[in-house]
Design a protein around this motif. Structure first.
Motif, short mmCIF file in Angstrom:
data_model
loop_
_atom_site.label_atom_id
_atom_site.label_comp_id
_atom_site.label_asym_id
_atom_site.label_seq_id
_atom_site.Cartn_x
_atom_site.Cartn_y
_atom_site.Cartn_z
N PRO A 168 0.85 -1.20 0.00
CA PRO A 168 0.00 0.00 0.00
C PRO A 168 0.88 1.24 0.00
CG PRO A 168 -0.67 -1.54 1.73
CD PRO A 168 0.63 -2.02 1.21
N ILE A 169 0.34 2.36 -0.45
CA ILE A 169 1.13 3.59 -0.52
C ILE A 169 1.37 4.13 0.89
CG2 ILE A 169 -0.76 5.26 -0.75
CD1 ILE A 169 0.85 6.51 -3.08
N ASP A 170 2.59 4.61 1.15
CA ASP A 170 2.99 5.05 2.48
C ASP A 170 2.62 6.51 2.74
OD1 ASP A 170 4.29 2.59 3.11
OD2 ASP A 170 6.02 3.23 1.92
N ILE A 171 2.36 6.81 4.02
CA ILE A 171 2.10 8.19 4.43
C ILE A 171 3.01 8.60 5.57
CG2 ILE A 171 -0.30 8.20 3.65
CD1 ILE A 171 0.27 8.29 7.38
N CYS A 172 3.30 9.90 5.61
CA CYS A 172 4.01 10.53 6.73
C CYS A 172 3.09 11.62 7.26
CB CYS A 172 5.33 11.13 6.26
SG CYS A 172 6.48 9.96 5.51
N ASP A 173 2.51 11.40 8.43
CA ASP A 173 1.60 12.38 9.03
C ASP A 173 2.42 13.37 9.85
OD1 ASP A 173 -0.55 13.70 10.39
OD2 ASP A 173 -0.26 12.30 12.06
N ILE A 174 2.31 14.66 9.48
CA ILE A 174 3.13 15.70 10.11
C ILE A 174 2.39 16.41 11.24
CG2 ILE A 174 4.39 16.06 7.95
CD1 ILE A 174 2.75 18.75 7.74
N GLY A 175 1.24 15.88 11.65
CA GLY A 175 0.46 16.52 12.70
C GLY A 175 1.17 16.51 14.04
N ASN A 176 0.62 17.27 14.99
CA ASN A 176 1.25 17.42 16.31
C ASN A 176 1.06 16.20 17.20
OD1 ASN A 176 2.27 20.31 16.39
ND2 ASN A 176 0.17 20.63 15.68
N LYS A 177 -0.04 15.49 17.03
CA LYS A 177 -0.34 14.35 17.89
C LYS A 177 0.55 13.16 17.56
CE LYS A 177 -4.03 10.97 18.77
NZ LYS A 177 -5.40 10.54 18.37
N VAL A 178 1.07 12.51 18.59
CA VAL A 178 1.72 11.21 18.41
C VAL A 178 0.63 10.16 18.42
CG1 VAL A 178 3.36 9.55 19.35
CG2 VAL A 178 3.86 12.00 19.50
N CYS A 179 0.39 9.55 17.29
CA CYS A 179 -0.71 8.59 17.16
C CYS A 179 -0.36 7.26 17.81
CB CYS A 179 -1.06 8.38 15.69
SG CYS A 179 -1.79 9.82 14.89
#
Length: 288
Positions: free
Chosen positions: A120-131
């Motif tokens: 699957p295509i990869d994502i890098c989430d740049i949001g403030n929350k550590v998921c």
């Protein structure tokens, strides 16, 4: 639409698995059953978090296993922890994948000149929350980086969680450059170097390491969704991929809920976590 996880096995061991359920309590595949879109009209996509920011256990969707749970990658018989290359410690974003996408290894990308990496295509989430590991978030696509990993196209899509308090300020890749200075440069740096301590060469990039914008990235996501649709409908050869699903109507790979439950029930019972080896915290220094 909400999703929950069910852990099996002992964390930090090779039998650890993270299975997914939908809001009806049905076991599902995070690869095939979580919809691509959270809101199609607004181009809001679902993303499955495999590796929370600041951690480095290489958790991933097990594309070859029934129901595709999360599991930790294994190299040379040992659990894989991605090397920490100074100044980075662990992943510098929440890292994961967009469901119902597939980078087809039989398709040569006209821009990169390389075939897909079979994931699957990869994502890098740049949001403030550590998921959390296994969390399913709704994201806006901002741009993409074309990593060439051992001769394969491996898109890294830059996204932000729509629940982030700053999400309204981020609508394209230039917003990241403007509002989070240095983050995109650090992202290229991270992907270039992270395999070097393992004795591999620096990774390369298409487009000279430049990020493509939102529209290009959304088209890339939609293209990989098309490849996935061919895969799940058996119009493309799956090879070793496991396409078992419980929700994709008309798919020849769909299975009964009882069959899915039997797979989870056969997994090891959830147990106490083992300790993470000290080697996972080692910091490597690399002169470019």
């Amino acid at each position: 639409m909400s999703f929950t996880i069910e852990e099996r096995g002992k964390p930090n061991t090779q039998d650890y698995r993270v299975y997914f359920k939908n809001s009806d309590g049905k076991y599902i595949s995070p690869f095939h059953d979580i919809p691509l879109y959270a809101d199609e009209a607004k181009n809001i996509f679902h993303a499955v978090i495999e590796v929370p920011r600041w951690t480095n256990a290489k958790m991933e969707i097990a594309t070859k296993d029934p129901l595709n749970p999360l599991k930790q990658d294994v190299k040379k018989g040992n659990l894989r922890y991605v090397c920490n290359v100074f100044p980075h410690k662990g992943y510098i974003w929440n890292y994961g994948a967009i469901p119902q996408t597939w980078e087809d290894p039989g398709h040569k990308d006209e821009d990169t000149g390389c075939c897909g990496d079979n994931d699957p295509i990869d994502i890098c989430d740049i949001g403030n929350k550590v998921c959390s590991q296994g969390e399913v978030i709704r994201v806006k696509v901002l741009g993409t980086l074309a990593l060439i990993d051992e001769g394969e196209t491996d898109w890294k899509v830059i996204v932000i969680n729509v629940e982030d308090p700053e999400a309204d300020d981020f609508n394209d890749i230039n917003d990241v450059r403007r509002l989070k200075p240095g983050y995109l440069e650090a992202t290229v740096d991270w992907f270039r170097m992270y395999k070097v301590p393992d004795g591999k060469p620096e990774n390369q990039f298409a487009f000279n390491g430049e990020f493509k914008n939102r529209d290009f990235a959304i088209k890339t996501v939609k293209d990989t969704h098309g490849y996935w649709q061919a895969l799940i409908m058996k119009k493309t050869e799956a090879g070793e991929l496991n396409c078992m699903n419980t929700c994709v109507t008309d798919s020849p790979f769909i299975c009964a809920s009882s069959d899915a439950k039997a797979i989870v029930d056969s997994a090891s019972a959830y147990g106490e976590a083992k300790s993470i080896p000290n080697s996972a915290d080692k910091w490597y220094y690399y002169s470019k």
